[in-house]
Motif scaffolding. Structure first.
Motif, PDB file in Angstrom:
ATOM      1  N   ASP A 105      -5.368  -0.867   5.334  1.00 51.25           N
ATOM      2  CA  ASP A 105      -6.139  -1.072   4.032  1.00 51.25           C
ATOM      3  C   ASP A 105      -7.549  -1.536   4.125  1.00 51.25           C
ATOM      4  O   ASP A 105      -7.762  -2.310   5.048  1.00 51.25           O
ATOM      5  N   LEU A 136      -4.803   0.955  -1.417  1.00 51.00           N
ATOM      6  CA  LEU A 136      -3.713   0.882  -2.441  1.00 51.00           C
ATOM      7  C   LEU A 136      -2.696   1.946  -2.024  1.00 51.00           C
ATOM      8  O   LEU A 136      -1.947   1.506  -0.814  1.00 51.00           O
ATOM      9  N   ASN A 137      -2.134   2.922  -2.990  1.00 59.39           N
ATOM     10  CA  ASN A 137      -1.098   3.756  -2.346  1.00 59.39           C
ATOM     11  C   ASN A 137      -1.389   4.552  -1.103  1.00 59.39           C
ATOM     12  O   ASN A 137      -0.732   5.124  -0.493  1.00 59.39           O
ATOM     13  N   VAL A 156       0.934  -2.376  -2.659  1.00 54.03           N
ATOM     14  CA  VAL A 156       1.887  -1.702  -3.602  1.00 54.03           C
ATOM     15  C   VAL A 156       3.349  -1.964  -3.377  1.00 54.03           C
ATOM     16  O   VAL A 156       3.768  -2.244  -2.023  1.00 54.03           O
ATOM     17  N   ASN A 157       4.144  -1.772  -4.315  1.00 57.22           N
ATOM     18  CA  ASN A 157       5.616  -1.988  -4.123  1.00 57.22           C
ATOM     19  C   ASN A 157       6.165  -1.081  -3.157  1.00 57.22           C
ATOM     20  O   ASN A 157       6.188   0.190  -3.501  1.00 57.22           O
ATOM     21  N   ASP A 206      -8.107   4.408  -5.560  1.00 54.96           N
ATOM     22  CA  ASP A 206      -6.851   4.587  -4.842  1.00 54.96           C
ATOM     23  C   ASP A 206      -6.901   5.927  -3.940  1.00 54.96           C
ATOM     24  O   ASP A 206      -7.038   6.869  -4.546  1.00 54.96           O
ATOM     25  N   ASP A 211      -0.283   9.032  -6.871  1.00 56.20           N
ATOM     26  CA  ASP A 211      -0.500   7.960  -7.913  1.00 56.20           C
ATOM     27  C   ASP A 211      -1.710   7.231  -7.714  1.00 56.20           C
ATOM     28  O   ASP A 211      -2.564   7.482  -6.733  1.00 56.20           O
ATOM     29  N   THR A 213      -3.978   3.764  -8.916  1.00 61.28           N
ATOM     30  CA  THR A 213      -3.852   2.352  -9.290  1.00 61.28           C
ATOM     31  C   THR A 213      -4.996   1.858  -9.445  1.00 61.28           C
ATOM     32  O   THR A 213      -5.910   1.954  -8.693  1.00 61.28           O
TER      33      THR A 213
END
Length: 312
Positions: A105, A136-137, A156-157, A206, A211, A213
Motif C-alpha cells: 500500500d 485500499l482495495n 480493508v477487511n 482506491d 470496489d 472506498t
C-alpha cells in the motif's frame, strides 16, 4: 524437409555461433570435431527448413547474411534463456519460487521496504521479485485474484476472504496537514468539519477494480483525487487542498517546513493495517515467501514500514 522447430535446436544454434566466431566452415568443423561435409550438411538442413540463406559462401570466409545475423542474435538470447531456465528449475527444486509478487500500500515507508529487498537479494535467492503498489482495495485485490503472493499494508477487511492468511502490521494514526500558505494553516484550532468543508480535500483513489472506498471525506465538499500517496503529498505541499496523512509520513515534511500539522474537532482517526498472503494452493509457503513472512514477524520491521518515512 525438416520443420523450423526441428532445425532450431540448442545444438544447431550453438553450431552457428561457432561458425560465426571462427569465420569459416573448416575451422568450425575442427573446433566441433566434425568433418567439414557433415557441418555443411547440417547448415543446409537449417537453411532448407527456414527457406533462407544463413551464410554467404561466395568467399572463403563464412559471412552471415542479414537473416543469419538475426538468427545469431536471437539464437544467443535463446541459449542464454535456456541456461537461465535450467538454473531456475534446479533451484526451484530446492523450494524457491521462480517469482514472488509483492503488492504494497502507498502508506508504507519506501526506505524500510527497499531495505528488505536489499536484504533479500543479499542471500542470492533464485526468486525474481516483482513489486506493485496499491491503494485500499487495490492492495488486496491482486492477492485474491492470483496476481500477487504477498500484500503489505492491507487496510480493508480481508478476514473472510477464502485462501488468504492475515496478520496485523500495526496501526496508522492520521493527522491533518496543510501547506504553510494554505488558509487552514491560519485557522483557530481545533478546526471544525464545517470549516474543513469550505476547502478542497486531497484524496487518493482506491486502486481496486471492483470496489471504491473513500476515507475521511465530508459529504458535498470539493475533492481533488490523485492516484498515489506521492501525488497526494505533492498536492498538499503546493497548497492545492488539505488532507489527512499518516503521522510518520508527515514528520519529514513538517521538519522541512513544507507542511504544518493542524488539530481538528473530529476524533483522531487510526487505521489498522495488515499483511496478507496466499500459498496458491500449496500446503506451505515457498522459501522466498517464508523469508518475507519471517521478516514481517519482527515488531521492529513492522514499525519501520509504518513510521520511518524519509522522503521530502
Amino acid at each position: 524437409m525438416s520443420s523450423p522447430r526441428d532445425a532450431l535446436t540448442p545444438d544447431s544454434l550453438a553450431m552457428l555461433q561457432v561458425i560465426a566466431d571462427t569465420g569459416s566452415f573448416a575451422a568450425a568443423a575442427r573446433s566441433l570435431g566434425l568433418v567439414p561435409s557433415a557441418l555443411t550438411y547440417r547448415v543446409r538442413q537449417m537453411e532448407d527448413a527456414l527457406d533462407v540463406l544463413l551464410f554467404d559462401r561466395r568467399s572463403r570466409q563464412a559471412q552471415p547474411t542479414e537473416a543469419g545475423m538475426e538468427l545469431l542474435r536471437e539464437g544467443a538470447r535463446l541459449l542464454q534463456d535456456i541456461d537461465s531456465l535450467a538454473h531456475r528449475v534446479r533451484r526451484v527444486a530446492t523450494g524457491w519460487e521462480p517469482q514472488l509478487t509483492i503488492v504494497t500500500d502507498g502508506v508504507l515507508a519506501r526506505g524500510p521496504l527497499f531495505d528488505l529487498v536489499e536484504a533479500f537479494y543479499a542471500i542470492a535467492p533464485p526468486t525474481r521479485l516483482k513489486l506493485r503498489e496499491g491503494i485500499l482495495n487495490g492492495t488486496l485485490e491482486p492477492l485474491t485474484n492470483g496476481r500477487a503472493d504477498l500484500a503489505i499494508g492491507v487496510a480493508v477487511n480481508a478476514s473472510n476472504v477464502a485462501g488468504i492468511q492475515l496478520q496485523d502490521l500495526g496501526d496508522l494514526a492520521f493527522i491533518l496537514a496543510v501547506a504553510p500558505h494554505h488558509p487552514l494553516a491560519q485557522e483557530v484550532e481545533p478546526i471544525s468539519d464545517a470549516t474543513l468543508l469550505q476547502h478542497r480535500a486531497i484524496a487518493v483513489a482506491d486502486s481496486g477494480l471492483r470496489d471504491t472506498t473513500s476515507v475521511g471525506l465530508l459529504d458535498g465538499q470539493q475533492v481533488l483525487t490523485v492516484d498515489s500517496m506521492a501525488a497526494k503529498i505533492e498536492a498538499q505541499v503546493r497548497g492545492l487542498g488539505y488532507g489527512f496523512l499518516p503521522q510518520g509520513m508527515v514528520r519529514a515534511y513538517e521538519q522541512a517546513g513544507k507542511l504544518v500539522v493542524r488539530q481538528v474537532v473530529r476524533p483522531a482517526r487510526s487505521l489498522r493495517v495488515h499483511y496478507a498472503w496466499t500459498t496458491s494452493g500449496h500446503a506451505s509457503p515457498g522459501r522466498a515467501l517464508q523469508w518475507w513472512l519471517e521478516k514481517l514477524s519482527s515488531p521492529t520491521t513492522r514499525a519501520a514500514l509504518l513510521e520511518n518515512h524519509q522522503d521530502c
